[in-house]
Scaffold this motif. Structure first.
Motif, PDB file in Angstrom:
ATOM      1  N   ILE A 235      -7.559   9.148  -2.806  1.00 32.44           N
ATOM      2  CA  ILE A 235      -8.173   8.004  -2.129  1.00 32.44           C
ATOM      3  C   ILE A 235      -7.064   7.149  -1.531  1.00 32.44           C
ATOM      4  O   ILE A 235      -5.995   7.001  -2.127  1.00 32.44           O
ATOM      5  CB  ILE A 235      -9.001   7.162  -3.130  1.00 32.44           C
ATOM      6  N   THR A 236      -7.305   6.599  -0.355  1.00 35.59           N
ATOM      7  CA  THR A 236      -6.343   5.687   0.248  1.00 35.59           C
ATOM      8  C   THR A 236      -6.343   4.368  -0.509  1.00 35.59           C
ATOM      9  O   THR A 236      -7.393   3.759  -0.719  1.00 35.59           O
ATOM     10  CB  THR A 236      -6.684   5.446   1.728  1.00 35.59           C
ATOM     11  N   PHE A 237      -5.165   3.930  -0.943  1.00 38.32           N
ATOM     12  CA  PHE A 237      -5.008   2.661  -1.657  1.00 38.32           C
ATOM     13  C   PHE A 237      -4.349   1.643  -0.736  1.00 38.32           C
ATOM     14  O   PHE A 237      -3.360   1.956  -0.064  1.00 38.32           O
ATOM     15  CB  PHE A 237      -4.107   2.827  -2.883  1.00 38.32           C
ATOM     16  N   VAL A 238      -4.889   0.431  -0.726  1.00 32.57           N
ATOM     17  CA  VAL A 238      -4.232  -0.695  -0.062  1.00 32.57           C
ATOM     18  C   VAL A 238      -4.081  -1.795  -1.101  1.00 32.57           C
ATOM     19  O   VAL A 238      -5.080  -2.309  -1.618  1.00 32.57           O
ATOM     20  CB  VAL A 238      -5.030  -1.224   1.145  1.00 32.57           C
ATOM     21  N   VAL A 239      -2.854  -2.128  -1.437  1.00 30.66           N
ATOM     22  CA  VAL A 239      -2.588  -3.112  -2.477  1.00 30.66           C
ATOM     23  C   VAL A 239      -1.967  -4.363  -1.876  1.00 30.66           C
ATOM     24  O   VAL A 239      -1.085  -4.287  -1.025  1.00 30.66           O
ATOM     25  CB  VAL A 239      -1.682  -2.522  -3.581  1.00 30.66           C
ATOM     26  N   VAL A 240      -2.469  -5.515  -2.296  1.00 31.99           N
ATOM     27  CA  VAL A 240      -1.894  -6.808  -1.911  1.00 31.99           C
ATOM     28  C   VAL A 240      -0.988  -7.282  -3.034  1.00 31.99           C
ATOM     29  O   VAL A 240      -1.376  -7.260  -4.207  1.00 31.99           O
ATOM     30  CB  VAL A 240      -2.996  -7.854  -1.665  1.00 31.99           C
ATOM     31  N   THR A 241       0.228  -7.667  -2.700  1.00 34.31           N
ATOM     32  CA  THR A 241       1.144  -8.184  -3.707  1.00 34.31           C
ATOM     33  C   THR A 241       2.166  -9.120  -3.063  1.00 34.31           C
ATOM     34  O   THR A 241       2.460  -9.003  -1.877  1.00 34.31           O
ATOM     35  CB  THR A 241       1.869  -7.039  -4.440  1.00 34.31           C
ATOM     36  N   HIS A 242       2.663 -10.056  -3.873  1.00 35.63           N
ATOM     37  CA  HIS A 242       3.783 -10.895  -3.421  1.00 35.63           C
ATOM     38  C   HIS A 242       5.082 -10.407  -4.068  1.00 35.63           C
ATOM     39  O   HIS A 242       6.151 -10.940  -3.804  1.00 35.63           O
ATOM     40  CB  HIS A 242       3.541 -12.360  -3.814  1.00 35.63           C
ATOM     41  N   ASP A 243       4.955  -9.365  -4.915  1.00 37.67           N
ATOM     42  CA  ASP A 243       6.083  -8.834  -5.671  1.00 37.67           C
ATOM     43  C   ASP A 243       6.698  -7.665  -4.902  1.00 37.67           C
ATOM     44  O   ASP A 243       6.145  -6.570  -4.851  1.00 37.67           O
ATOM     45  CB  ASP A 243       5.582  -8.370  -7.044  1.00 37.67           C
TER      46      ASP A 243
ATOM     47  N   GLU B 130      -2.991   7.499   2.063  1.00 42.37           N
ATOM     48  CA  GLU B 130      -1.744   6.748   2.016  1.00 42.37           C
ATOM     49  C   GLU B 130      -1.828   5.649   0.961  1.00 42.37           C
ATOM     50  O   GLU B 130      -2.888   5.077   0.712  1.00 42.37           O
ATOM     51  CB  GLU B 130      -1.456   6.126   3.391  1.00 42.37           C
ATOM     52  N   PHE B 131      -0.700   5.359   0.330  1.00 42.93           N
ATOM     53  CA  PHE B 131      -0.588   4.198  -0.554  1.00 42.93           C
ATOM     54  C   PHE B 131       0.117   3.131   0.263  1.00 42.93           C
ATOM     55  O   PHE B 131       1.307   3.227   0.528  1.00 42.93           O
ATOM     56  CB  PHE B 131       0.212   4.544  -1.812  1.00 42.93           C
ATOM     57  N   PHE B 132      -0.634   2.122   0.673  1.00 44.85           N
ATOM     58  CA  PHE B 132      -0.149   1.127   1.631  1.00 44.85           C
ATOM     59  C   PHE B 132      -0.127  -0.240   0.951  1.00 44.85           C
ATOM     60  O   PHE B 132      -1.057  -0.592   0.219  1.00 44.85           O
ATOM     61  CB  PHE B 132      -1.083   1.082   2.845  1.00 44.85           C
ATOM     62  N   ALA B 133       0.930  -1.008   1.175  1.00 45.14           N
ATOM     63  CA  ALA B 133       1.045  -2.334   0.564  1.00 45.14           C
ATOM     64  C   ALA B 133       1.093  -3.423   1.623  1.00 45.14           C
ATOM     65  O   ALA B 133       1.739  -3.264   2.664  1.00 45.14           O
ATOM     66  CB  ALA B 133       2.295  -2.417  -0.316  1.00 45.14           C
ATOM     67  N   LEU B 134       0.379  -4.523   1.354  1.00 43.95           N
ATOM     68  CA  LEU B 134       0.478  -5.746   2.150  1.00 43.95           C
ATOM     69  C   LEU B 134       1.320  -6.713   1.335  1.00 43.95           C
ATOM     70  O   LEU B 134       0.922  -7.152   0.255  1.00 43.95           O
ATOM     71  CB  LEU B 134      -0.911  -6.327   2.413  1.00 43.95           C
ATOM     72  N   LEU B 135       2.495  -7.036   1.843  1.00 48.23           N
ATOM     73  CA  LEU B 135       3.484  -7.805   1.083  1.00 48.23           C
ATOM     74  C   LEU B 135       3.860  -9.073   1.823  1.00 48.23           C
ATOM     75  O   LEU B 135       4.049  -9.058   3.041  1.00 48.23           O
ATOM     76  CB  LEU B 135       4.728  -6.935   0.868  1.00 48.23           C
ATOM     77  N   GLY B 136       3.981 -10.159   1.077  1.00 44.90           N
ATOM     78  CA  GLY B 136       4.424 -11.402   1.692  1.00 44.90           C
ATOM     79  C   GLY B 136       4.259 -12.557   0.731  1.00 44.90           C
ATOM     80  O   GLY B 136       3.618 -12.437  -0.316  1.00 44.90           O
ATOM     81  N   PRO B 137       4.805 -13.713   1.078  1.00 42.66           N
ATOM     82  CA  PRO B 137       4.700 -14.894   0.211  1.00 42.66           C
ATOM     83  C   PRO B 137       3.282 -15.453   0.228  1.00 42.66           C
ATOM     84  O   PRO B 137       2.445 -15.060   1.052  1.00 42.66           O
ATOM     85  CB  PRO B 137       5.693 -15.870   0.844  1.00 42.66           C
ATOM     86  N   SER B 138       3.000 -16.372  -0.679  1.00 43.27           N
ATOM     87  CA  SER B 138       1.691 -17.024  -0.720  1.00 43.27           C
ATOM     88  C   SER B 138       1.397 -17.679   0.623  1.00 43.27           C
ATOM     89  O   SER B 138       2.277 -18.305   1.232  1.00 43.27           O
ATOM     90  CB  SER B 138       1.667 -18.084  -1.828  1.00 43.27           C
ATOM     91  N   GLY B 139       0.153 -17.506   1.086  1.00 42.21           N
ATOM     92  CA  GLY B 139      -0.244 -18.121   2.351  1.00 42.21           C
ATOM     93  C   GLY B 139       0.121 -17.338   3.582  1.00 42.21           C
ATOM     94  O   GLY B 139      -0.054 -17.825   4.707  1.00 42.21           O
ATOM     95  N   CYS B 140       0.598 -16.082   3.420  1.00 44.23           N
ATOM     96  CA  CYS B 140       1.041 -15.311   4.593  1.00 44.23           C
ATOM     97  C   CYS B 140      -0.112 -14.622   5.310  1.00 44.23           C
ATOM     98  O   CYS B 140       0.051 -14.133   6.418  1.00 44.23           O
ATOM     99  CB  CYS B 140       2.092 -14.277   4.192  1.00 44.23           C
ATOM    100  N   GLY B 141      -1.294 -14.538   4.660  1.00 45.24           N
ATOM    101  CA  GLY B 141      -2.445 -13.911   5.294  1.00 45.24           C
ATOM    102  C   GLY B 141      -2.863 -12.587   4.687  1.00 45.24           C
ATOM    103  O   GLY B 141      -3.888 -12.012   5.069  1.00 45.24           O
ATOM    104  N   LYS B 142      -2.109 -12.092   3.710  1.00 44.89           N
ATOM    105  CA  LYS B 142      -2.394 -10.758   3.163  1.00 44.89           C
ATOM    106  C   LYS B 142      -3.743 -10.686   2.457  1.00 44.89           C
ATOM    107  O   LYS B 142      -4.481  -9.699   2.617  1.00 44.89           O
ATOM    108  CB  LYS B 142      -1.271 -10.299   2.232  1.00 44.89           C
ATOM    109  N   THR B 143      -4.108 -11.717   1.694  1.00 48.56           N
ATOM    110  CA  THR B 143      -5.398 -11.703   0.999  1.00 48.56           C
ATOM    111  C   THR B 143      -6.549 -11.881   1.978  1.00 48.56           C
ATOM    112  O   THR B 143      -7.608 -11.256   1.831  1.00 48.56           O
ATOM    113  CB  THR B 143      -5.440 -12.795  -0.086  1.00 48.56           C
ATOM    114  N   THR B 144      -6.367 -12.702   3.000  1.00 51.06           N
ATOM    115  CA  THR B 144      -7.394 -12.849   4.032  1.00 51.06           C
ATOM    116  C   THR B 144      -7.644 -11.523   4.731  1.00 51.06           C
ATOM    117  O   THR B 144      -8.795 -11.156   5.007  1.00 51.06           O
ATOM    118  CB  THR B 144      -6.977 -13.917   5.060  1.00 51.06           C
ATOM    119  N   LEU B 145      -6.586 -10.777   5.000  1.00 53.16           N
ATOM    120  CA  LEU B 145      -6.739  -9.464   5.630  1.00 53.16           C
ATOM    121  C   LEU B 145      -7.476  -8.513   4.695  1.00 53.16           C
ATOM    122  O   LEU B 145      -8.391  -7.793   5.125  1.00 53.16           O
ATOM    123  CB  LEU B 145      -5.365  -8.899   6.001  1.00 53.16           C
ATOM    124  N   LEU B 146      -7.116  -8.509   3.427  1.00 50.30           N
ATOM    125  CA  LEU B 146      -7.794  -7.639   2.459  1.00 50.30           C
ATOM    126  C   LEU B 146      -9.277  -7.972   2.367  1.00 50.30           C
ATOM    127  O   LEU B 146     -10.134  -7.088   2.368  1.00 50.30           O
ATOM    128  CB  LEU B 146      -7.134  -7.780   1.088  1.00 50.30           C
TER     129      LEU B 146
END
Length: 331
Positions: A192-200, A37-53
């Motif tokens: 390969i499964t991709f998990v991408v962090v973005t605020h965009d 799966e191509f999965f995205a973690l999306l949200g504003p700065s400080g939402c927790g997405k990078t900590t999860l990654l």
């Protein structure tokens, strides 16, 4: 220790929480990601997405909860023992090494046979379209080409899961659009499964099969791009994904969401609402018309194909073909 997980699911995050002092970066986050799966973690700065990654990669450790990869407890493994690779935002290429040597670096560290390293590097450079640039240094490449080198270095180790932290943020708009398509193509090709962090949001919507929208350390909604856009779970998602007009709903805790492309301008008095044209913007294929309505705090936006006939200062009516009731507050 192996723990059961749902068939077809590669990664499972169960009730993961992480605090830094008084700040709760992750608040009981749970989600599943499927194989390939191509999965995205999306949200504003400080939402927790990078900590999860970083927790998946092993550079952070949740205070509680579990993270499973193929049913195996990832938290029990150090970062270098996890079948996971993290592609950093900065690409972190070695400037003194050639493209081929940059890609081969991780394989050589694993002391793989020289013939295997040479073959795998050649294969992956062909996949990302850099086979003719194997001998160049990073300084001799464009931003998009350096991004491909970093991607090649990440996938050459054949991880089960590839994590990408804001992978396109350093590229200009035109190259970013090209690389969004390229990343999606490569993900299908390498399997390969991709998990991408973005605020965009545009980046996430154009690439991902599914998106998890995060805010204040919590998952607000996990859905396909179309489902997020058409049926947001709450006001945060409705406001964060795309452009929306939010009107009074059936109750104080609900709002009616109307997307600009679902609205039309009509003769004054014939619409559900009436207002004054505040501004018009022509964007090539479409025009956006901002209408000031006395009962709304923000202008009502209407998206029309081509150039609009609306004139600033004139009275217009507003009607729409589709609307969605969304609840208030964070999940």
């Amino acid at each position: 220790m192996t723990q059961s997980t749902t068939p077809g699911v590669l990664l499972e995050v169960r009730e993961a929480s992480r605090s830094f002092g008084h700040v709760r970066a992750l608040d009981s986050v749970s989600l599943t990601i499927a194989e390939n799966e191509f999965f995205a973690l999306l949200g504003p700065s400080g939402c927790g997405k990078t900590t999860l990654l970083r927790s998946i990669a092993g550079f952070e450790h949740p205070d509680s909860g579990a993270i499973l990869l193929g049913g195996r407890d990832l938290l029990a493994l150090p970062p270098n023992k996890r079948p996971v690779n993290l592609m950093f935002q900065s690409y972190a290429l070695f400037p003194h090494l050639s493209v081929a040597s940059n890609v081969a670096y991780g394989l050589k560290r694993e002391k793989l046979p020289k013939a295997e390293v040479t073959q795998r590097v050649a294969e992956v450079l062909d996949t990302v379209g850099l086979q003719t640039m194997a001998d160049r240094r990073p300084a001799q490449l464009s931003g998009g080409q350096r991004q491909r080198v970093a991607l090649a270095r990440a996938i050459v180790k054949r991880p089960r899961l590839l994590l990408l932290d804001e992978p396109l943020s350093a590229l200009d708009r035109k190259v970013r659009a090209e690389m969004q398509l390229e990343l999606k193509r490569l993900q299908h090709e390498v399997g390969i499964t991709f998990v991408v962090v973005t605020h965009d949001q545009e980046e996430a919507m154009s690439m991902a099969d599914r998106i998890a929208v995060l805010a204040e350390g919590r998952v607000q909604q996990v859905a396909s791009p179309l489902e997020l856009y058409r049926h947001p779970a709450n006001l945060f998602v409705a406001d964060f994904i795309g452009t929306s007009n939010l009107l009074a709903g059936p109750s104080d805790r609900e709002r009616l969401m109307v997307r600009p492309e679902d609205a039309r301008l009509v003769t004054p008095g014939e619409g559900t609402l009436s207002g004054t044209v505040l501004d018009t913007q022509f964007q090539g294929g479409t025009s956006t018309v901002a209408v000031e309505v006395s009962t709304l705090a923000k202008p009502f936006l209407v998206c029309e194909p081509g150039a609009t006939a609306a004139v600033r200062g004139t009275e217009v009516g507003l009607v729409w073909d589709h609307s969605v009731v969304v609840g208030e507050g964070l999940a």
